[in-house]
Design a protein around this motif. Structure first.
Motif, PDB file in Angstrom:
ATOM      1  N   LEU A 190      -0.877  -0.569 -19.062  1.00 20.50           N
ATOM      2  CA  LEU A 190      -0.876   1.038 -19.002  1.00 20.50           C
ATOM      3  C   LEU A 190       0.217   1.237 -17.882  1.00 20.50           C
ATOM      4  O   LEU A 190       0.385   2.545 -18.064  1.00 20.50           O
ATOM      5  N   HIS A 191       0.486   0.586 -17.260  1.00 17.31           N
ATOM      6  CA  HIS A 191       1.303   1.070 -15.820  1.00 17.31           C
ATOM      7  C   HIS A 191       2.313  -0.036 -15.114  1.00 17.31           C
ATOM      8  O   HIS A 191       2.123   0.009 -14.647  1.00 17.31           O
ATOM      9  N   PRO A 192       3.328  -0.287 -15.950  1.00 17.27           N
ATOM     10  CA  PRO A 192       4.259  -1.067 -15.552  1.00 17.27           C
ATOM     11  C   PRO A 192       4.881  -1.444 -14.951  1.00 17.27           C
ATOM     12  O   PRO A 192       5.325  -2.375 -14.692  1.00 17.27           O
ATOM     13  N   ASP A 193       4.913  -0.031 -14.449  1.00 21.78           N
ATOM     14  CA  ASP A 193       5.920  -0.082 -13.034  1.00 21.78           C
ATOM     15  C   ASP A 193       5.026  -0.528 -11.551  1.00 21.78           C
ATOM     16  O   ASP A 193       5.561   0.125 -10.593  1.00 21.78           O
ATOM     17  N   GLU A 194       3.549  -0.186 -11.157  1.00 21.32           N
ATOM     18  CA  GLU A 194       2.608  -0.595 -10.572  1.00 21.32           C
ATOM     19  C   GLU A 194       3.034  -1.821 -10.147  1.00 21.32           C
ATOM     20  O   GLU A 194       1.781  -2.950 -10.208  1.00 21.32           O
ATOM     21  N   ALA A 195       3.972  -2.299  -8.862  1.00 22.76           N
ATOM     22  CA  ALA A 195       4.400  -4.052  -8.637  1.00 22.76           C
ATOM     23  C   ALA A 195       2.636  -4.123  -7.817  1.00 22.76           C
ATOM     24  O   ALA A 195       2.388  -4.898  -8.295  1.00 22.76           O
ATOM     25  N   PHE A 196       2.031  -3.153  -7.435  1.00 22.03           N
ATOM     26  CA  PHE A 196       0.408  -3.858  -6.698  1.00 22.03           C
ATOM     27  C   PHE A 196      -0.296  -4.029  -7.724  1.00 22.03           C
ATOM     28  O   PHE A 196      -0.915  -5.054  -7.512  1.00 22.03           O
ATOM     29  N   LEU A 197      -0.125  -4.026  -8.950  1.00 18.38           N
ATOM     30  CA  LEU A 197      -1.068  -4.630 -10.222  1.00 18.38           C
ATOM     31  C   LEU A 197      -0.844  -6.111 -10.207  1.00 18.38           C
ATOM     32  O   LEU A 197      -1.834  -6.674 -10.866  1.00 18.38           O
TER      33      LEU A 197
END
Length: 518
Positions: free
Chosen positions: A467-474
């Motif tokens: 859902l959030h492909p640019d969130e490194a922490f996920l």
């Protein structure tokens, strides 16, 4: 001949008198009816502001929200102390709805003022109405057993005794019924904004909570009946409170007050069809003409009732009735000429049929009563309704599983967390309104980690990266959970993605070096 004329005159006068009085035609159920008043404060909410909102003088006394709950309940037959209440007794509860400090003399004075305000040309008829015995006996001994709970939500600013006949009828048929006045957030008068609406919804929740203290109350079976504004407040209450299993809206504002339920900026965003996947009965007044709709500038392109795709919905339209005819209080005290081409007695009969639909609906869905369900499925004529009284009884079955977050989690639990992405896409296609932002994903995954469910946590973080492909922490969280779950190859791929998004990420570099993935 003179005797015949006198007899005819007497019969004519008696018929005219009967036409001008309220008569509730539904026979009571098998239970006697008890009644009590409970005066408590909700200390979680402030009612009085720093100054009196009417006079500007400093406020005095208890500032917490007062809730005067009227409780009707099934009573033991044959052991009732005292005599039945009359309608005057019910009116006597109104002055103390937001002021528990009033003495008997003040209550009597305010009651007489209210009666005089309604008397007018009908004074004699009204006094007869007030003296008629009702079903309930004050503080009667409770009957044995546990019974479903019904909360009654009054119309805008109205009293809890607005529909006493319905409340007594339900208690006689084996329901515990609670009602409190419709009051604003900080004044006795109810406002017409979202804060005021949510205030009444919170009162409904408080009454459900109070019902838990009643030995007779089965709070696993709860419905809310609301008239007008109360028939919109109960929709908001049900959207937030899964304890509510059914809704009855008596010409409720859910039909006409679009701004609170259409998803606009002033709407209660949590009121969605998916969160109202419970049975609903809407009993409405006779439909307005096109000319009346045009004069009122009513936008008919939206109907919240049409949006209820997951609910069993029943709609009954009462042709003789106007809006205020759904209040037995209003039918009783309304001045001459209130009912247009109908007599008061004819409107009282239609009102009684509206109450009968509410009873049968509650029987069907709170008691799983086959006869109640058959009543709803019948035509009005088959149920014995007078001709030309009920236009139609529309039945629409929901059937589908609503795409809520709770149902999404339940599907994951049943089918496996590795199905998170395809199941989410399926729910989204069905109109899911819940959002899984980065923070929600992080919180969910972290709670699974606390439970040492590392593989499930990894799948939730994988959904988050989808859902959030640019969130490194996920990606970092997913890699960490994969490593804890022993999924080393997957963790290597995930840490590589972390380094793509953040080349300076030391933990990712260290893991890859240690596991030959650098």
């Amino acid at each position: 001949m003179k005797r015949l004329l006198l007899a005819l005159l007497f019969c004519t006068a008696a018929a005219a008198q009967a036409d001008d009085e309220f008569s509730f035609s539904n026979p009571p159920g098998p239970h006697a009816v008890g009644f009590r008043i409970v005066q408590q404060y909700d200390y979680t909410r402030q009612y009085k502001t720093r100054v009196d909102m009417r006079t500007g003088a400093p406020s005095s006394g208890e500032r917490a929200r007062p809730i005067q709950a009227l409780v009707w309940y099934p009573a033991a037959r044959g052991s009732q102390p005292g005599k039945p209440l009359n309608f005057r007794d019910y009116l006597g509860t109104i002055p103390t709805e937001d002021d528990f400090t009033l003495g008997a003399a003040d209550v009597k004075r305010l009651l007489e003022q209210r009666i005089e305000g309604h008397a007018g040309k009908r004074r004699a008829a009204l006094l007869r109405e007030l003296a008629k015995p009702m079903l309930a006996v004050r503080d009667a001994q409770a009957g044995n057993g546990r019974f479903p709970v019904v909360i009654y939500a009054p119309s805008l600013s109205s009293s809890a005794v607005e529909n006493t006949d319905l409340c007594e009828l339900l208690a006689s048929h084996g329901y515990v019924v609670l009602a409190s006045a419709s009051m604003g957030a900080h004044t006795r008068s109810m406002g017409t904004d979202l804060e005021a609406l949510e205030t009444q919804a919170a009162d409904i929740a408080w009454l459900i909570g109070h019902a838990r203290s009643l030995p007779q109350a089965d709070t696993g079976k709860v419905a809310v009946v609301g008239f007008s504004w109360g028939g919109l407040a109960n929709v908001l209450a049900a959207a937030k409170d899964e304890r509510i299993k059914a809704i009855v809206s008596l010409d409720g504002s859910v039909r006409g007050t679009r701004e609170f339920v259409d998803g606009g900026k002033d709407a209660a965003q949590y009121v969605t069809p998916a969160r109202l996947a419970i049975p609903m009965l809407f009993v409405g007044r006779r439909p307005p003409t096109i000319e009346e709709l045009n004069r009122a500038e009513v936008d008919t392109r939206f109907s919240f009732l049409n949006e209820l795709r997951y609910s069993d919905l029943t709609i009954a339209t009462m042709l003789p009735m106007k809006h205020m005819d759904f209040s037995s209080y209003a039918v009783r005290v309304g001045p001459e000429g209130s009912f247009g081409d109908y007599t008061r007695a004819e409107i009282a009969l239609a009102h009684s049929w509206a109450a009968r639909y509410a009873l049968r609906f509650l029987d069907a869905y709170l008691k799983q009563d086959a006869a109640g369900l058959a009543f709803l499925n019948n035509t009005p004529a088959a149920n014995g309704a007078p001709p030309h009284m009920i236009l139609t009884s529309v039945r629409r079955n929901g059937g589908k599983t609503p795409p809520t977050l709770e149902n999404f989690v339940a599907r994951l639990g049943a089918e496996g967390f590795e199905q998170a992405i395809p199941l989410y896409q399926q729910f989204l296609a069905q109109g899911a309104a819940f959002k899984l932002g980065p923070n929600e994903i992080y919180g969910w995954g972290s709670e699974l980690e606390t439970l040492e469910r590392y593989a499930q946590a990894a799948e939730i973080f994988r959904l988050g990266t989808h859902l959030h492909p640019d969130e490194a922490f996920l990606f970092e969280c997913m890699a960490e959970m994969q490593a804890k779950a022993g999924q080393t190859a997957k963790a290597v791929r995930s840490y590589r993605r972390v380094l793509e998004l953040n080349p300076q990420h030391a933990a990712a570099a260290a893991f890859l070096k240690a596991h030959g993935g650098a």
